[in-house]
Design a protein around this motif. Structure first.
Motif, mmCIF file in Angstrom:
data_model
loop_
_atom_site.group_PDB
_atom_site.id
_atom_site.type_symbol
_atom_site.label_atom_id
_atom_site.label_comp_id
_atom_site.label_asym_id
_atom_site.label_seq_id
_atom_site.Cartn_x
_atom_site.Cartn_y
_atom_site.Cartn_z
ATOM 1 N N ARG A 26 -39.480 86.354 -56.733
ATOM 2 C CA ARG A 26 -39.454 87.266 -57.566
ATOM 3 C C ARG A 26 -40.652 87.899 -58.166
ATOM 4 O O ARG A 26 -41.089 86.397 -59.147
ATOM 5 C CB ARG A 26 -38.319 86.887 -58.479
ATOM 6 N N SER A 40 -49.327 81.645 -61.840
ATOM 7 C CA SER A 40 -50.700 82.066 -61.529
ATOM 8 C C SER A 40 -51.474 82.201 -61.375
ATOM 9 O O SER A 40 -51.739 80.915 -61.799
ATOM 10 C CB SER A 40 -50.128 83.223 -62.799
ATOM 11 N N GLN A 68 -37.439 74.613 -69.965
ATOM 12 C CA GLN A 68 -38.769 74.955 -68.839
ATOM 13 C C GLN A 68 -40.143 74.905 -69.802
ATOM 14 O O GLN A 68 -40.210 75.253 -70.634
ATOM 15 C CB GLN A 68 -39.307 77.046 -68.981
ATOM 16 N N GLY A 113 -44.275 74.091 -69.569
ATOM 17 C CA GLY A 113 -45.293 75.452 -69.519
ATOM 18 C C GLY A 113 -45.317 76.124 -70.119
ATOM 19 O O GLY A 113 -44.642 76.622 -70.409
ATOM 20 N N PRO A 114 -46.205 77.382 -69.469
ATOM 21 C CA PRO A 114 -47.718 77.583 -68.159
ATOM 22 C C PRO A 114 -48.346 76.171 -68.955
ATOM 23 O O PRO A 114 -49.191 75.906 -69.570
ATOM 24 C CB PRO A 114 -48.278 78.914 -68.127
ATOM 25 N N ARG A 159 -33.739 89.325 -57.729
ATOM 26 C CA ARG A 159 -32.949 87.116 -57.799
ATOM 27 C C ARG A 159 -32.566 86.652 -57.387
ATOM 28 O O ARG A 159 -30.843 85.561 -57.012
ATOM 29 C CB ARG A 159 -31.907 86.557 -59.857
ATOM 30 N N ASN A 186 -42.746 79.235 -61.518
ATOM 31 C CA ASN A 186 -43.548 80.396 -61.960
ATOM 32 C C ASN A 186 -44.562 80.153 -62.191
ATOM 33 O O ASN A 186 -45.583 79.023 -62.243
ATOM 34 C CB ASN A 186 -43.290 80.860 -63.315
ATOM 35 N N GLU A 188 -31.016 74.280 -68.931
ATOM 36 C CA GLU A 188 -32.259 74.298 -68.612
ATOM 37 C C GLU A 188 -33.214 74.811 -69.863
ATOM 38 O O GLU A 188 -33.003 74.629 -70.881
ATOM 39 C CB GLU A 188 -32.495 76.244 -67.477
ATOM 40 N N GLU A 220 -42.637 84.206 -59.522
ATOM 41 C CA GLU A 220 -41.912 83.173 -59.859
ATOM 42 C C GLU A 220 -40.832 82.728 -57.819
ATOM 43 O O GLU A 220 -40.449 83.318 -57.270
ATOM 44 C CB GLU A 220 -40.351 84.039 -60.475
ATOM 45 N N GLU A 247 -38.707 76.052 -64.209
ATOM 46 C CA GLU A 247 -37.634 76.210 -65.268
ATOM 47 C C GLU A 247 -36.294 74.905 -64.451
ATOM 48 O O GLU A 247 -36.001 75.316 -63.996
ATOM 49 C CB GLU A 247 -37.290 77.387 -65.112
#
Ligand code: ADP
Ligand code: MN
Ligand code: MN
Ligand code: MN
Length: 386
Positions: A347, A280, A229, A231-232, A342, A278, A227, A361, A158
């Motif tokens: 998070r 994973s 974002q 991805g992923p 937050r 973020n 902002e 995150e 982000e």
């Protein structure tokens, strides 16, 4: 209705870094030259002439540079493109006696400015001895990713930023002061809440055209703060995608006559800008992946300062201004994690806790971080157990 200027609280306390030095920005005449350019944009040029913009990170580890060249074929992979060089003594990457610094093409994107077969080329940088330069974090990131490809690590970034006017004050802010306090601006709608949506819209489309997987965009907590974002994206691609998205944003802003700042705390007492990461892995995305997420968070809790050191280009100094414990941040000195919280370093999204699988995150990276360095650190701590 009160206007912004009437309600304005001033004066603004800026980050001195933004305002110091000579004010150097486009003159209003720059708009004139843009309209002239359109007369030449459709001039036919030889079919086999492909214009390639080589992009790289300079010695600050924070800013991008570019230069263009003509190639006479359509490259299929970055390896097809010639290795090039530049004057590293002009970018803080070499001394004058041995200035030649190499550019090695690493990723190709479609050029949304020139279109057709023209391309943007993300490069990393090497000294005259073919050693990675100090600000080349890509190589370590690539090596880390190569060791964990089976885990298919995904990164979604982000990117927050603010726009500045030609006088280097936040774009659209009332003369001499601040807008009314934050509250109505985040995801705001209306000409008194958000500024420069045209630029944001153009950027979104340019990135998708280029081949950068933008997943969304929104207005942020401070007027003229936005902002997007990314991805992923898989492994090191996350870094390539974000750097080229940043390049496109700077380049578009030139055309609109405004300036992009990735400073993590542009104005005191207002929300700063971050680059939440973020993250994973295959295991985290599989059934009961929450257990792997908890293991990763436990490892991160033991490496907090190590990560803080690589989450901005000045070893934590930039984030000191931003990670205060206020304005939706956790203190730079403490590590914390929580579901939907937050005010934590990490998070876990509510939906992930509910489904017991997914991603987490990391809210610590600053807006001006090098995503290669952040991705590298996350892979090494969470997957490779270094
Ligand atoms: P926030 O609620 O923190 O504002 P955003 O919606 O702005 O969150 O951003 C979410 C980010 O998470 C996006 O960049 C998206 O690509 C990324 N993301 C979603 N799923 C995953 C996943 N499984 N692994 C990594 N990143 C992911
Ligand atoms: Mn977000
Ligand atoms: Mn945000
Ligand atoms: Mn976030």
């Amino acid at each position: 209705m009160q206007t912004m200027a009437e309600e304005a609280k001033g004066p603004i306390e800026h980050n001195p870094k933004i305002l110091s030095g000579p004010v150097l920005a486009n003159s209003p005449n720059a708009f004139l030259s843009k309209s002239v350019l359109t007369r030449y944009n459709d001039l036919p040029i030889p079919k086999d002439n492909i214009l390639a913009t080589y992009i790289w990170i300079d010695g600050t580890g924070e800013h991008v540079r570019c230069k263009d060249r003509t190639v006479n074929f359509v490259p299929k992979t970055p390896k097809d493109l010639p290795i090039w060089n530049f004057d590293g003594s002009s970018t803080g990457q070499a001394d004058r006696k041995n200035a030649d610094t190499y550019l090695i093409p690493q990723a190709i994107y479609k050029d949304p400015f020139r279109r057709g077969n023209h391309i943007l080329v993300m490069c990393d940088t090497y000294t005259y001895k073919m050693q990675p330069t100090e600000s080349n974090h890509r190589i370590k990131c690539q090596e880390a990713y190569d060791q964990c490809k089976d885990e298919e690590p995904w990164f979604g970034i982000e990117q927050e930023y603010i726009l500045l006017d030609a006088d280097l004050r936040p774009f659209g802010w009332p003369p001499g002061g601040c807008p009314p306090p934050q509250g109505p601006y985040y995801c705001g709608v209306g000409a008194n809440k958000v500024f420069a949506r045209d630029l944001v819209e153009a950027h979104y489309r340019c990135c998708l055209y280029a081949g950068i997987p933008i997943s969304g965009t929104n207005a942020e907590a401070m007027p003229s703060q936005w902002e997007f974002q990314v991805g992923p994206s898989l492994g090191v691609n996350g870094g390539d995608d974000l750097w080229v998205a940043r390049y496109i944003l700077h380049r578009l802003a030139e055309e609109f006559g405004v300036i992009v700042s990735f400073d993590p705390k542009p104005v005191k007492d207002w929300n700063g800008s971050g680059a939440h990461m973020n993250f994973s892995t295959k295991t985290m995305r599989a059934e009961n992946g929450i257990e792997e997420i908890e293991r990763a968070i436990d490892k991160l809790s033991k490496a907090h300062m190590k990560h803080i050191k690589v989450y901005d280009p000045r070893g934590g100094k930039d984030n000191e201004r931003r990670l205060t414990g206020l304005h939706e941040t956790a203190s730079i000195n403490d590590f914390s994690a929580g579901v939907a919280n937050r005010g934590c370093s990490i998070r876990i999204p509510r939906s992930v806790a509910f489904e017991k699988r997914g991603y987490f995150e990391d809210r610590r990276p600053a807006s001006n971080c090098d995503p290669y360095a952040v991705i590298n650190a996350l892979i090494r701590t969470c997957i490779l157990n270094e």
